[in-house]
Design a protein around this motif. Structure first.
Motif, PDB file in Angstrom:
ATOM      1  N   GLY A  52       5.645  -3.196 -10.576  1.00  0.00           N
ATOM      2  CA  GLY A  52       4.569  -3.517 -11.502  1.00  0.00           C
ATOM      3  C   GLY A  52       4.451  -2.490 -12.607  1.00  0.00           C
ATOM      4  O   GLY A  52       4.792  -1.311 -12.436  1.00  0.00           O
ATOM      5  N   ALA A  53       3.950  -2.943 -13.770  1.00  0.00           N
ATOM      6  CA  ALA A  53       3.764  -2.071 -14.930  1.00  0.00           C
ATOM      7  C   ALA A  53       2.412  -1.366 -14.827  1.00  0.00           C
ATOM      8  O   ALA A  53       1.609  -1.630 -13.939  1.00  0.00           O
ATOM      9  N   SER A  54       2.153  -0.461 -15.774  1.00  0.00           N
ATOM     10  CA  SER A  54       0.931   0.336 -15.725  1.00  0.00           C
ATOM     11  C   SER A  54      -0.319  -0.506 -15.883  1.00  0.00           C
ATOM     12  O   SER A  54      -1.390  -0.119 -15.427  1.00  0.00           O
ATOM     13  N   ASP A  55      -0.205  -1.676 -16.537  1.00  0.00           N
ATOM     14  CA  ASP A  55      -1.384  -2.537 -16.693  1.00  0.00           C
ATOM     15  C   ASP A  55      -1.455  -3.605 -15.613  1.00  0.00           C
ATOM     16  O   ASP A  55      -2.273  -4.517 -15.690  1.00  0.00           O
ATOM     17  N   ASP A  56      -0.590  -3.511 -14.616  1.00  0.00           N
ATOM     18  CA  ASP A  56      -0.590  -4.450 -13.495  1.00  0.00           C
ATOM     19  C   ASP A  56      -1.548  -3.932 -12.428  1.00  0.00           C
ATOM     20  O   ASP A  56      -1.389  -2.815 -11.924  1.00  0.00           O
ATOM     21  N   ALA A  57      -2.530  -4.740 -12.052  1.00  0.00           N
ATOM     22  CA  ALA A  57      -3.531  -4.302 -11.074  1.00  0.00           C
ATOM     23  C   ALA A  57      -2.907  -3.991  -9.725  1.00  0.00           C
ATOM     24  O   ALA A  57      -3.476  -3.231  -8.934  1.00  0.00           O
ATOM     25  N   GLU A  58      -1.735  -4.563  -9.429  1.00  0.00           N
ATOM     26  CA  GLU A  58      -1.117  -4.367  -8.123  1.00  0.00           C
ATOM     27  C   GLU A  58       0.086  -3.427  -8.192  1.00  0.00           C
ATOM     28  O   GLU A  58       0.989  -3.494  -7.362  1.00  0.00           O
ATOM     29  N   GLN A  59       0.082  -2.523  -9.164  1.00  0.00           N
ATOM     30  CA  GLN A  59       1.188  -1.575  -9.242  1.00  0.00           C
ATOM     31  C   GLN A  59       1.207  -0.649  -8.034  1.00  0.00           C
ATOM     32  O   GLN A  59       0.173  -0.119  -7.620  1.00  0.00           O
ATOM     33  N   VAL A  60       2.379  -0.490  -7.421  1.00  0.00           N
ATOM     34  CA  VAL A  60       2.566   0.494  -6.360  1.00  0.00           C
ATOM     35  C   VAL A  60       3.819   1.297  -6.694  1.00  0.00           C
ATOM     36  O   VAL A  60       4.714   0.831  -7.403  1.00  0.00           O
ATOM     37  N   VAL A  61       3.876   2.503  -6.187  1.00  0.00           N
ATOM     38  CA  VAL A  61       4.985   3.413  -6.477  1.00  0.00           C
ATOM     39  C   VAL A  61       5.965   3.394  -5.314  1.00  0.00           C
ATOM     40  O   VAL A  61       5.560   3.456  -4.139  1.00  0.00           O
ATOM     41  N   ARG A  62       7.268   3.302  -5.633  1.00  0.00           N
ATOM     42  CA  ARG A  62       8.321   3.292  -4.610  1.00  0.00           C
ATOM     43  C   ARG A  62       8.719   4.724  -4.254  1.00  0.00           C
ATOM     44  O   ARG A  62       8.926   5.562  -5.131  1.00  0.00           O
ATOM     45  N   LEU A  63       8.787   5.000  -2.947  1.00  0.00           N
ATOM     46  CA  LEU A  63       9.171   6.313  -2.437  1.00  0.00           C
ATOM     47  C   LEU A  63      10.447   6.215  -1.628  1.00  0.00           C
ATOM     48  O   LEU A  63      10.684   5.228  -0.925  1.00  0.00           O
ATOM     49  N   ASP A  64      11.248   7.247  -1.729  1.00  0.00           N
ATOM     50  CA  ASP A  64      12.471   7.343  -0.921  1.00  0.00           C
ATOM     51  C   ASP A  64      12.532   8.761  -0.365  1.00  0.00           C
ATOM     52  O   ASP A  64      11.910   9.679  -0.893  1.00  0.00           O
ATOM     53  N   GLY A  65      13.263   8.935   0.713  1.00  0.00           N
ATOM     54  CA  GLY A  65      13.400  10.283   1.247  1.00  0.00           C
ATOM     55  C   GLY A  65      13.093  10.340   2.716  1.00  0.00           C
ATOM     56  O   GLY A  65      13.789   9.730   3.541  1.00  0.00           O
ATOM     57  N   ASP A  66      12.006  10.997   3.070  1.00  0.00           N
ATOM     58  CA  ASP A  66      11.670  11.245   4.468  1.00  0.00           C
ATOM     59  C   ASP A  66      11.099   9.979   5.127  1.00  0.00           C
ATOM     60  O   ASP A  66      10.727   9.010   4.469  1.00  0.00           O
ATOM     61  N   TRP A  67      11.021  10.046   6.462  1.00  0.00           N
ATOM     62  CA  TRP A  67      10.410   8.963   7.227  1.00  0.00           C
ATOM     63  C   TRP A  67       8.885   9.036   7.084  1.00  0.00           C
ATOM     64  O   TRP A  67       8.287  10.091   7.180  1.00  0.00           O
ATOM     65  N   LEU A  68       8.270   7.878   6.871  1.00  0.00           N
ATOM     66  CA  LEU A  68       6.816   7.760   6.917  1.00  0.00           C
ATOM     67  C   LEU A  68       6.453   7.069   8.226  1.00  0.00           C
ATOM     68  O   LEU A  68       6.916   5.959   8.496  1.00  0.00           O
ATOM     69  N   GLU A  69       5.649   7.730   9.041  1.00  0.00           N
ATOM     70  CA  GLU A  69       5.366   7.245  10.387  1.00  0.00           C
ATOM     71  C   GLU A  69       4.159   6.306  10.401  1.00  0.00           C
ATOM     72  O   GLU A  69       3.294   6.372   9.523  1.00  0.00           O
ATOM     73  N   PRO A  70       4.079   5.421  11.421  1.00  0.00           N
ATOM     74  CA  PRO A  70       2.874   4.591  11.574  1.00  0.00           C
ATOM     75  C   PRO A  70       1.636   5.476  11.708  1.00  0.00           C
ATOM     76  O   PRO A  70       1.644   6.453  12.455  1.00  0.00           O
ATOM     77  N   GLY A  71       0.587   5.144  11.007  1.00  0.00           N
ATOM     78  CA  GLY A  71      -0.637   5.943  11.051  1.00  0.00           C
ATOM     79  C   GLY A  71      -0.813   6.840   9.845  1.00  0.00           C
ATOM     80  O   GLY A  71      -1.919   7.337   9.594  1.00  0.00           O
ATOM     81  N   MET A  72       0.262   7.079   9.065  1.00  0.00           N
ATOM     82  CA  MET A  72       0.141   7.941   7.889  1.00  0.00           C
ATOM     83  C   MET A  72      -0.488   7.221   6.700  1.00  0.00           C
ATOM     84  O   MET A  72      -0.873   7.868   5.724  1.00  0.00           O
ATOM     85  N   SER A  73      -0.597   5.886   6.781  1.00  0.00           N
ATOM     86  CA  SER A  73      -1.227   5.138   5.692  1.00  0.00           C
ATOM     87  C   SER A  73      -2.635   5.676   5.430  1.00  0.00           C
ATOM     88  O   SER A  73      -3.406   5.890   6.362  1.00  0.00           O
ATOM     89  N   GLY A  74      -2.969   5.872   4.157  1.00  0.00           N
ATOM     90  CA  GLY A  74      -4.254   6.417   3.774  1.00  0.00           C
ATOM     91  C   GLY A  74      -4.241   7.912   3.549  1.00  0.00           C
ATOM     92  O   GLY A  74      -5.201   8.480   3.036  1.00  0.00           O
TER      93      GLY A  74
END
Length: 669
Positions: free
Chosen positions: A150-172
């Motif tokens: 999504g673009a900067s004016d898109d209400a649902e823009q999210v940023v893509r991350l790569d690299g380390d593992w994100l574990e369940p529970g880290m959301s927020g």
């Protein structure tokens, strides 16, 4: 990272505990303190609580390994529910949780820049996750920013991350740009069986719903309330000479690319704190107009659009300077625009805030900028000051006269220590009529321990209130004790008939069984004007505890002043008690006391700020009991703007209605 970890919290369903820490238990996810009493997390984490209520496990003491628990209520969720049939919660997937009671905790520093996360290369993600050995552990990892959906004016823009593992529970949990030392986003999701995931930029909070009704107080707009509290928190800790803790500004100053541009972290923290003392912009449009009036600023390039003063300051960081002085000149022009801006509402403190910001602008310009530029600023300030004087003349008067408690009945509770038995107290309860007559209700001279008094006195207090309460207008309770007992929290007692703290049900004030010279008390009380008061902190100077001045100095304080004892505490030592006695010896019949325990390094500027506002808002001496009553009701109603007052007591002793002698009380059957 230590500062980030201290402010990162666990979010559970109500009633959870350490016995339910497993992946299938009551653990919902992570979050972090964005401002005092406010937590930012994901909507899909917060809205899994029952009825929007969650329990928050947090670190109350940064040097302790133990966690504390406090309930929280979801105040805003974006969006408020997952659309039917949707596989995942749509962006921005953010939620704000308000604590349901005041606690001490630390807060992260949040960027004021637009799309700061997309401008970061390497970011750190922090959150709670199940451990292999059972239970939950804090987890952190390093990810790279790969772009956005999504673009900067898109209400649902999210940023893509790569690299380390994100574990369940880290959301927020928080996303941190370590190169600039600021939180730039919130972890949204992880990739199944792959490293990386998605995150949401902090600036997406700007899309929080704007109030549909006129904003008449800072608390009416959640966005402004949260970020003003955030900026005051960091400015207070940076500027406090009492605090020994390492602050975000301290850590950011050591970075190779510190935030704040030409300002630098410490100057920027100070400035943001001063801007947060003002009412917010009237509207986003008015803020954009201010930015558009500045040279080289393209306000529409910052999306979502700037909404608060801090957002406008962040928009200045991206300008391309035409010469060496241009960036700093731009910041000072912006500050002058804030000074001249229209206000959605007025507060007594706005004039003080304007003087404080002007002094900052004047000092910076004198240190670093040309004489011609300084002259232009002085001319602009003269125009602003004229407007302030005109608005002061149109200051809003009280809508109605305060209740005059001397003209109606009230309840008196007197506690007297037994001289021959330690920590035992005799008590007397009576109903005072406006004629001066005291009707005894009950008494006990056998001696009671303090912890037994609420139960022991419940029936007599209930009867006394029944005798003088009026529909919709509960009677005042006056608690007469020695100054050393002013820390006794009678306002927190609960009667079975009410089920709520006394201070929430009715005004509760302190009186003293010890008094100074009667003529001086009467003269000061009579000379106090019917309108117009200000707070005078007498035991704290520049946030450092000091000795209450001698009586000779206290006598020089104007009749409009209300002494404030910031460091009274719950169990005062003899020196503190002696300071209170000096206030009484001076004849003051009104004073505010903070009974919450404080340490030598306590940052108390917020208390000073709010106490001054409360005294000013009360308009008159007789309005103070109701003002403190409103604050106590606000704490009970979980209004975060009142949490500063938790533990405040009002000494209010009318010499025209003296306490009756013990002879009259002892006539009780």
């Amino acid at each position: 990272m230590d500062l980030v970890h201290d402010a990162t919290v666990r979010i559970h369903r109500p009633g959870s505990g350490y016995a339910h820490d497993g992946p299938g238990g009551d653990f919902l996810g992570s979050g972090f303190f964005i401002a005092p009493s406010w937590i930012l997390t994901c909507a899909h984490v917060a809205m899994r609580g029952e009825g929007g209520v969650v329990n928050v496990w947090f670190k109350e003491d940064r040097y302790s390994t133990e966690l504390s628990e406090v309930p929280g209520k979801v105040v805003a969720a974006m969006p408020g529910a997952r659309p039917q049939g949707a596989a995942a919660w749509p962006a921005p997937d953010l939620a704000l949780i308000k604590l349901q009671r005041p606690v001490e905790h630390t807060c992260v520093y949040v960027t004021e820049r637009s799309e700061a996360m997309l401008r970061s290369r390497e970011i750190h993600c922090v959150g709670w996750a199940p451990s292999q050995g059972g239970g939950l552990l804090k987890r952190s990892g390093v990810c790279a920013v790969k772009g956005a959906y999504g673009a900067s004016d898109d209400a649902e823009q999210v940023v893509r991350l790569d690299g380390d593992w994100l574990e369940p529970g880290m959301s927020g949990g928080p996303v941190v740009d370590l190169a600039r030392g600021e939180v730039v986003g919130v972890i949204k999701s992880r990739l199944d069986n792959h490293q990386g995931g998605t995150a949401v930029g902090i600036e997406r909070l700007r899309t929080l719903k704007v109030p549909s009704t006129p904003v008449e107080a800072e608390a009416d707009d959640t966005y402004q309330s949260v970020f003003h509290a955030h900026d005051r928190y960091h400015a207070d800790r940076h500027n406090s000479p009492a605090s020994t803790e390492r602050t975000w500004a301290d850590a950011q100053s050591e970075l190779s690319a510190p935030p704040g541009g030409v300002l630098g972290p410490k100057r920027r923290a100070d400035l943001l704190g001063r801007l947060a003392e003002f009412p917010p912009p009237v509207s986003t449009r008015s803020l954009l107009a201010l930015l558009d009036s500045l040279p080289g600023v393209h306000s529409r390039d910052h999306r979502p659009a700037p909404r608060g003063w801090r957002d406008g300051l962040g928009a200045l960081y991206d300008t391309r300077p035409r010469d060496r002085d241009a960036p700093l000149e731009l910041v000072l022009r912006y500050c002058m625009g804030v000074l001249a801006a229209d206000r959605p509402f007025g507060t007594p403190s706005t004039r003080t805030a304007a003087g404080s910001l002007w002094e900052w602008v004047k000092r910076i310009s004198e240190e670093e900028l040309s004489r011609d530029f300084r002259q232009q600023l002085a001319m602009d300030w003269a125009a602003v000051r004229l407007r302030l004087e005109e608005s002061r003349g149109r200051a809003r008067a009280p809508l109605s006269k305060p209740v005059r408690y001397g003209e109606r009945g009230y309840v008196v509770l007197e506690l007297e220590p037994q001289g021959w038995v330690r920590d035992r107290y005799d008590w007397r309860i009576g109903v005072a009529r406006h004629t001066g007559e005291m009707l005894p209700v009950d008494e006990d001279s056998q001696g009671s321990a303090l912890d037994t008094l609420p139960d022991r006195l419940a029936a007599a207090l209930t009867e006394a209130f029944r005798q003088c309460d009026e529909p919709g207008s509960p009677a005042l309770l006056q608690v007469a004790v020695a100054p050393a007992l002013f820390g006794l929290e009678v306002d927190r007692w609960e009667l079975p008939s009410d089920g709520q703290p006394l201070g929430v049900v009715r005004p509760v004030v302190l009186r003293s069984s010890y008094h100074g010279p009667a003529d001086e008390r009467l003269a000061r009380w009579n000379a106090m004007p019917d309108a117009g008061m200000w707070a005078e902190v007498v035991d704290c100077d520049n946030e450092l505890r000091v000795r209450v001045p001698e009586v000779a100095h206290l006598r020089t304080l104007p009749h409009e002043s209300v002494p404030v004892l910031c460091r009274y505490g719950s169990r005062p030592d003899p020196e503190i008690t002696a300071g209170v006695v000096r206030v009484l010896d001076t004849g003051f019949g009104v004073a505010l006391l903070q009974r919450r325990p404080t340490e030598t390094d306590t940052v108390c500027k917020e208390f000073h700020r709010r106490a001054a506002e409360a005294v000013s808002d009360a308009h008159a001496r007789d309005g103070l009991p109701l003002k403190v009553h409103e604050l106590r009701k606000g704490v009970r109603a979980e209004r975060t703007e009142t949490y500063w007052s938790d533990g405040v007591a009002l000494y209010w002793d009318d010499p025209h209605h003296p306490l009756p002698g013990s002879d009259e009380f002892l006539e009780a059957p």
